[in-house]
Structure formats: structure tokens, C-alpha cells
Motif scaffolding. Structure first.
Motif, PDB file in Angstrom:
ATOM      1  N   ASP A   1     -39.888 -42.631  42.714  1.00 52.87           N
ATOM      2  CA  ASP A   1     -39.687 -44.061  42.964  1.00 52.87           C
ATOM      3  C   ASP A   1     -40.695 -44.894  42.179  1.00 52.87           C
ATOM      4  O   ASP A   1     -40.379 -45.998  41.716  1.00 52.87           O
ATOM      5  CB  ASP A   1     -39.809 -44.361  44.458  1.00 52.87           C
ATOM      6  CG  ASP A   1     -38.624 -43.817  45.257  1.00 52.87           C
ATOM      7  OD1 ASP A   1     -37.593 -43.515  44.616  1.00 52.87           O
ATOM      8  OD2 ASP A   1     -38.731 -43.694  46.490  1.00 52.87           O
TER       9      ASP A   1
ATOM     10  N   LEU B   1     -39.181 -44.814  38.636  1.00 54.60           N
ATOM     11  CA  LEU B   1     -37.862 -45.417  38.444  1.00 54.60           C
ATOM     12  C   LEU B   1     -37.783 -46.848  38.965  1.00 54.60           C
ATOM     13  O   LEU B   1     -36.980 -47.643  38.460  1.00 54.60           O
ATOM     14  CB  LEU B   1     -36.800 -44.561  39.154  1.00 54.60           C
ATOM     15  CG  LEU B   1     -36.628 -43.138  38.603  1.00 54.60           C
ATOM     16  CD1 LEU B   1     -35.702 -42.339  39.502  1.00 54.60           C
ATOM     17  CD2 LEU B   1     -36.080 -43.174  37.186  1.00 54.60           C
TER      18      LEU B   1
ATOM     19  N   THR C   1     -29.986 -49.851  42.105  1.00 58.15           N
ATOM     20  CA  THR C   1     -28.986 -48.794  42.011  1.00 58.15           C
ATOM     21  C   THR C   1     -29.208 -47.989  40.739  1.00 58.15           C
ATOM     22  O   THR C   1     -29.859 -48.478  39.787  1.00 58.15           O
ATOM     23  CB  THR C   1     -27.573 -49.388  41.991  1.00 58.15           C
ATOM     24  OG1 THR C   1     -27.428 -50.167  40.800  1.00 58.15           O
ATOM     25  CG2 THR C   1     -27.335 -50.274  43.212  1.00 58.15           C
ATOM     26  N   PRO C   2     -28.686 -46.757  40.681  1.00 60.18           N
ATOM     27  CA  PRO C   2     -28.830 -45.978  39.440  1.00 60.18           C
ATOM     28  C   PRO C   2     -28.308 -46.717  38.209  1.00 60.18           C
ATOM     29  O   PRO C   2     -28.918 -46.656  37.137  1.00 60.18           O
ATOM     30  CB  PRO C   2     -28.023 -44.714  39.740  1.00 60.18           C
ATOM     31  CG  PRO C   2     -28.108 -44.556  41.234  1.00 60.18           C
ATOM     32  CD  PRO C   2     -28.090 -45.953  41.769  1.00 60.18           C
TER      33      PRO C   2
ATOM     34  N   ILE D   1     -30.808 -49.399  37.181  1.00 57.86           N
ATOM     35  CA  ILE D   1     -32.006 -48.795  36.591  1.00 57.86           C
ATOM     36  C   ILE D   1     -31.728 -48.368  35.152  1.00 57.86           C
ATOM     37  O   ILE D   1     -32.540 -48.584  34.243  1.00 57.86           O
ATOM     38  CB  ILE D   1     -32.471 -47.608  37.442  1.00 57.86           C
ATOM     39  CG1 ILE D   1     -32.996 -48.110  38.800  1.00 57.86           C
ATOM     40  CG2 ILE D   1     -33.543 -46.813  36.733  1.00 57.86           C
ATOM     41  CD1 ILE D   1     -33.298 -47.006  39.789  1.00 57.86           C
TER      42      ILE D   1
ATOM     43  N   ALA E   1     -31.828 -40.735  33.328  1.00 56.31           N
ATOM     44  CA  ALA E   1     -30.616 -40.249  33.996  1.00 56.31           C
ATOM     45  C   ALA E   1     -30.876 -38.913  34.694  1.00 56.31           C
ATOM     46  O   ALA E   1     -30.410 -38.673  35.812  1.00 56.31           O
ATOM     47  CB  ALA E   1     -29.478 -40.109  32.991  1.00 56.31           C
TER      48      ALA E   1
ATOM     49  N   LEU F   1     -32.829 -39.547  37.788  1.00 55.80           N
ATOM     50  CA  LEU F   1     -31.942 -40.074  38.842  1.00 55.80           C
ATOM     51  C   LEU F   1     -31.147 -38.954  39.493  1.00 55.80           C
ATOM     52  O   LEU F   1     -30.940 -38.943  40.714  1.00 55.80           O
ATOM     53  CB  LEU F   1     -31.001 -41.124  38.253  1.00 55.80           C
ATOM     54  CG  LEU F   1     -31.650 -42.463  37.889  1.00 55.80           C
ATOM     55  CD1 LEU F   1     -30.679 -43.306  37.072  1.00 55.80           C
ATOM     56  CD2 LEU F   1     -32.068 -43.215  39.148  1.00 55.80           C
ATOM     57  N   ARG F   2     -30.707 -37.976  38.665  1.00 54.64           N
ATOM     58  CA  ARG F   2     -29.975 -36.843  39.232  1.00 54.64           C
ATOM     59  C   ARG F   2     -30.886 -36.005  40.131  1.00 54.64           C
ATOM     60  O   ARG F   2     -30.472 -35.535  41.195  1.00 54.64           O
ATOM     61  CB  ARG F   2     -29.382 -35.989  38.112  1.00 54.64           C
ATOM     62  CG  ARG F   2     -28.148 -36.599  37.462  1.00 54.64           C
ATOM     63  CD  ARG F   2     -27.439 -35.592  36.567  1.00 54.64           C
ATOM     64  NE  ARG F   2     -28.201 -35.342  35.345  1.00 54.64           N
ATOM     65  CZ  ARG F   2     -28.056 -36.044  34.229  1.00 54.64           C
ATOM     66  NH1 ARG F   2     -27.183 -37.031  34.168  1.00 54.64           N
ATOM     67  NH2 ARG F   2     -28.777 -35.733  33.146  1.00 54.64           N
TER      68      ARG F   2
ATOM     69  N   ARG G   1     -33.453 -37.116  41.797  1.00 51.85           N
ATOM     70  CA  ARG G   1     -33.665 -37.885  43.030  1.00 51.85           C
ATOM     71  C   ARG G   1     -32.454 -37.780  43.958  1.00 51.85           C
ATOM     72  O   ARG G   1     -32.611 -37.653  45.180  1.00 51.85           O
ATOM     73  CB  ARG G   1     -33.946 -39.349  42.699  1.00 51.85           C
ATOM     74  CG  ARG G   1     -34.343 -40.168  43.925  1.00 51.85           C
ATOM     75  CD  ARG G   1     -34.837 -41.547  43.580  1.00 51.85           C
ATOM     76  NE  ARG G   1     -33.779 -42.407  43.078  1.00 51.85           N
ATOM     77  CZ  ARG G   1     -33.937 -43.703  42.810  1.00 51.85           C
ATOM     78  NH1 ARG G   1     -35.132 -44.265  42.953  1.00 51.85           N
ATOM     79  NH2 ARG G   1     -32.942 -44.420  42.352  1.00 51.85           N
TER      80      ARG G   1
END
Length: 550
Positions: A445, A448, A452-453, A456, A469, A472-473, A475
């Protein structure tokens, strides 16, 4: 002008296909291989499909003639949109394990013509399937689809799964002691009654070895043989006093050649002899270490010495401030006086006449007939002091399956702690994993930020988007794992909550002021004397309930 555009858009049918193709049929029904689907008016939604050319058709199961813009199916299937692109969902497909051919049966097709069985036969053949399909089952499915107008799911043909061999295994033939206790007719558990240790005489069958079996190969729908594993041999190591007797059915019987205690562990079997110590464990004998079998000490284990046994230990005298470790049960017919030094640890039960200033750890029940004074006892079983004085004064008792004593504390208000704490290793493991994941999430966090993904990624420089990316995956996977842990923790806590109710603290006579009772996460301290009382966990209220025994 605006109204006309809106009317044209509204009249576009069927959605969404009319926006990019002039259809030659009804997309609610499947097209056959080679069927003209229509003429493309917009090539954007079309993938670069190719004809099968003698090979098994593959995604997207259609082809596009870039000159005429004609779109044709390369396999029987239903038109659909996925990710903004046209695709054909085949009517016939092979399962992931290649052990079955599955189909969706329609009565009529894209151009309104009835669908004949040969369509499914040819589609199966195009997939290079060699096993014959079940024509009777197919005819019945077509008939039901015609009668009901509802597509039918069926298996056209099936292969044979391989049958793996069974590993060799050792079967124990003797009745073993109960791990927890024996259940009475009223549903209660008698923690005292565990049965006897397996004790055998010469010629007694102890175990039987079943050799491994061969595997049976399978066959997939392409006619390929599927290998099967043969069972693995599990060699049995024979210890002392065992003979092997081969049986007509191929098994091996293991018999005792002497009288003694049976020792059966993973892959090993033997009859333990008992080491006899005629007197004390002291300077005369030195420390006692027995890697196989049990020890019977007819005297006392003196301070500063140690006794270690793989199985059981019996002491006719007293255990002083010694280190005692055994994999089975410990019986001290005298008593235990340790002055708070060293440790007794067993993989089974502990029985003693009394325990003064003792430090005990046990996997099974602890039974002290006389009194437990200023001692610290921890067990995954139950603690009993219901014979003789049966008093617990000072120190701390922690048990998983109940505490049953005659008296706690003293008239002087001696601080005495009685605790029920279940042993659930999975709970601690999951809690540690949960904390670790939350720390990872905090770090992600910080990198990032919020949002929302999609938001971001949009604010991330293009050169860094691939890395972001992937973060994010990661997370998202952590969040999914946290949900799984939360569910499992809830289950374990509910199990813990109900299990606590089966482990009461019973004080059959005087419960003196200063006694501390703790069950689960609730604790109470007696500020006045009580008599003949049981403290029990109530799962509904999650509290410790006081119940009079009178």
C-alpha cells in the motif's frame, strides 16, 4: 439527425453482432463447420482465425477471408463475445484429462436446419478422437432437444482412467491404548481408562505386512495408453524378538518370540525388553539412556541425574531434582520432589504419589494421588488429584482436557492457578500467517497508494506499469488468502469454543480464596471460599459458569 441515429442504433439487432457483421443466420443457435456466419462490416472484433487444414480445429474456431470479409465457422459451435472479440464456443470438446468427449446437443442450427447425429460424429473425428461415440445416447439427447427446445448436455464417449497400485502397508493386529479415553454410554469420556499397553507372549501375532499391488493402465479418448504407477514397497525393519512368517496370500506375519512390550512405529516393529535397575540411579549407574524399550527403576532417581527412555519408565521410589524424559508413560510409585529444578517430560501419562515443587510436561493425563504443592504442570490431557489429600496448593496447572481435584489453595489465600487451554497448533500457524500477510499489504500500500487498480495503473508511468500490474496482482492474491484465513480461523475458533465446554475444572471439596480459574480467554479469581463446585465454559455466552456439585 440525432433521432435518426438513435432509431438506427435501437433497430440494430441482434446485439452485439449486428454492429460488426451482417449475419447469415440466428446466433442463438450453433453454426456447423464451414457455415457462412456472415460478412464482416468491422474487422476489429475478429481474431486471426485460420482453417483447420486437416488438423484439429482450434480457437477462435472461425476463419475470416480478408478479401471478401466472409466469416466461416471451422467447428460446430455457438457465437459469443469475450473481451471484445468474437469467438465460437464449440459444441464438442475434450475434457482436460482427455478421458471424455463432452457435447451440447441442439435440435436446430444457425440457418434453421435440423442438426443430424453425423455433425457430432464428424466434430469428434475432427478432434482426432479414436474411441467410438455412444450413438444411442446421442440419438436420445437429440430427441429430447427436439421435444423440449432445450439444449442437452451429454458425454459422447469415455476413456478409462488408470488405476494406480496400492503401496505396501503394515497392519497392526493388537488393540492399542486409547489416545484420549474411553467414551461411556452417557457420552462422557473417562480420561482415566486408557486400556493396557500391548503386552505379548511368545508366538503372538503383532502385525501383518501387505505387499504393494501393480497398477492397471488406462486409455484416453485418443487411444493413448495412460501409465499407472505400481505401488511402492515399504520395507519393514524388524527389531528385537520378532520373527517373519510368510503367508499363502503373499502377506508377511510378524510374531513375537518373547514376552514383552510391543514397539510398533512407522516401518519398524519389535518387542521391547525392559531395562531393570535394581537400586537408585546415582553415581553407581550414571545417567540412563535407553534408545529402545522401557526402564524399571526399583529405587530412586537422585538429584542431578537423568533417565531417558524411548517407551515407558517405572520408578518404585522417588524422583528428586532429576531430568526425566520418555516417549511413553511415567509411573512414580513414591513421589516427585524437584525443588523447582530440572524437568519431567513424557509423551504419554504421568502417575505419582505426590508432586512437590515439580515441573511436569505431558502429552497425556497427569494423575497425582497425594497432593500437588507449588508445582507447574502442563498437559494436553487432563489432570487428576482425587485420591488421598487431592490438594493443589500454589503453582499453576494447565490442561487441555479438564482438571479434577479435591481441594485448591489454602486458608492463607495461597495463589493457585487452574487453567484450561486447548492445544490447537493450526490456530497459531494461521494467526502468524495472517500477521505476515498484513505486513506485506502495508508495504504494498505504501508503494501503490490508494485507489482502484485501474486508477493506479493510469497514473503510473508507462515504463513502470508492468511492475505495478504485477504488484497489484500480488496484492489481490494476498487479499484472497486473507479471506481464506479469516474463514479458517472462524472455524477453528468455533471448534475451540465448543471443545472448551467438554473440559471443566472440578473442585470436589474446598475451593479456597485466592484460587484463579481460567478457561479460554475468561478468568475469575475467588474472593471468598467455595465448596464442591465445577467451573465450565458456556459456548453460547462465552463465559465461565459456576455449577454447584451439591
Amino acid at each position: 439527425m440525432t433521432d435518426e441515429v438513435e432509431n438506427d442504433q435501437h433497430s440494430c439487432s441482434p446485439e452485439p453482432f449486428c454492429q460488426f457483421i451482417d449475419l447469415a443466420g440466428d446466433p442463438d443457435y450453433p453454426a456447423m463447420a464451414g457455415t457462412l456466419l456472415g460478412v464482416a462490416t468491422n474487422l476489429a472484433p475478429f481474431a486471426a482465425g485460420k482453417a483447420a487444414n486437416g488438423e484439429a480445429p482450434g480457437p477462435p474456431f472461425y476463419s475470416v477471408d480478408m478479401t471478401t470479409r466472409e466469416v466461416r465457422a471451422t467447428a460446430p459451435g455457438l457465437m459469443s463475445m469475450l473481451g471484445g472479440q468474437l469467438q465460437i464456443s464449440p459444441l464438442v470438446h475434450i475434457s482436460k484429462d482427455a478421458l471424455s468427449v463432452q457435447a451440447t446437443v441442439y435440435a436446430t442450427g444457425f440457418q434453421g436446419h435440423p442438426i443430424l447425429p453425423i455433425v457430432y460424429q464428424q466434430a469428434t473425428k475432427d478432434l482426432k478422437v479414436t474411441l467410438p461415440i455412444d450413438m444411442h445416447r446421442l440419438d436420445e439427447a437429440l430427441h429430447r432437444a427436439q421435444e423440449t427446445g432445450v439444449p442437452q448436455k451429454l458425454v459422447l464417449c469415455e476413456g478409462t482412467a488408470p488405476k494406480h497400485g496400492v503401496n505396501g502397508r503394515l497392519e497392526r493386529l493388537l488393540t492399542e491404548r486409547e489416545n484420549v479415553g474411553k467414551e461411556s454410554e452417557d457420552g462422557s469420556i473417562n480420561f482415566r481408562d486408557r486400556g493396557a499397553h500391548p503386552h505379548v507372549t511368545e508366538g503372538t501375532p503383532i502385525a501383518r505386512y501387505h505387499p504393494p499391488t501393480k497398477g492397471v493402465r488406462g486409455l484416453d479418448v485418443f487411444g493413448n495408453e495412460l501409465p499407472a504407477r505400481d505401488g511402492t514397497d515399504r520395507p519393514v525393519r524388524t527389531g528385537d524378538n520378532i520373527r517373519e512368517v510368510e503367508q499363502e496370500d503373499g502377506t508377511i506375519l510378524y510374531e513375537a518370540t518373547t514376552t514383552g512390550l510391543v514397539d510398533v512405529s512407522t516401518g519398524s516393529i519389535g518387542v521391547s525388553t525392559v531395562l531393570q535397575i535394581a537400586g537408585d540411579v546415582d553415581m553407581t549407574t550414571g545417567n540412563i539412556l535407553v534408545e529402545t524399550g522401557s526402564v524399571h527403576i526399583k529405587g530412586t532417581i537422585r538429584s542431578g541425574f537423568s533417565v531417558t527412555a524411548a517407551s515407558h519408565i517405572i520408578v518404585d521410589g522417588v524422583v528428586e531434582s532429576a531430568m526425566v524424559t520418555c516417549g511413553g508413560d511415567l509411573e512414580v510409585r513414591g513421589g516427585i520432589t524437584m525443588e523447582g529444578r530440572n524437568l519431567i517430560r513424557t509423551g504419554g501419562t504421568i502417575q505419582a504419589a505426590y508432586a512437590h515443587d515439580a515441573v511436569l510436561e505431558a502429552e497425556g493425563d497427569v494423575s497425582i494421588n497425594g497432593g500437588i504443592i507449588n508445582s507447574f504442570i502442563t498437559t494436553k490431557g487432563a489432570i487428576f488429584a482425587t485420591k488421598g489429600k487431592g490438594i493443589v496448593m500454589g503453582g499453576s496447572l494447565i490442561a487441555a482436557r479438564g482438571i479434577d481435584i479435591l481441594e485448591s489453595g489454602s486458608d492463607m489465600g495461597t495463589q493457585t492457578a487452574l487453567t484450561i487451554a486447548l492445544d490447537i497448533p493450526e490456530l497459531d500457524t494461521l494467526t502468524r500467517e495472517q500477521d505476515a500477510i498484513r505486513r506485506q499489504q502495508q508495504r504494498l500500500d505504501q508503494w501503490l497508494g490508494s485507489g482502484t487498480p485501474r486508477a493506479i495503473l493510469l497514473k503510473t508511468p508507462e515504463g513502470d506499469r508492468r511492475i505495478v500490474a504485477e504488484m497489484l496482482r500480488v496484492r489481490a492474491r494476498l487479499e484472497e488468502r486473507l479471506k481464506e484465513i479469516h474463514t479458517e480461523l472462524g472455524r477453528l475458533k468455533a471448534l475451540n469454543n465448543h471443545s472448551l465446554a467438554r473440559s471443566p475444572i472440578t473442585i470436589r471439596k474446598d475451593a479456597h480464596q485466592g484460587t484463579r480459574i481460567k478457561i479460554g480467554d475468561r478468568a475469575i479469581r475467588l474472593d471468598k471460599p467455595n465448596f464442591a463446585v465445577k467451573y465450565q465454559w458456556t459456548p453460547q455466552e462465552r463465559q465461565v459458569q459456576e455449577i454447584s456439585l451439591i
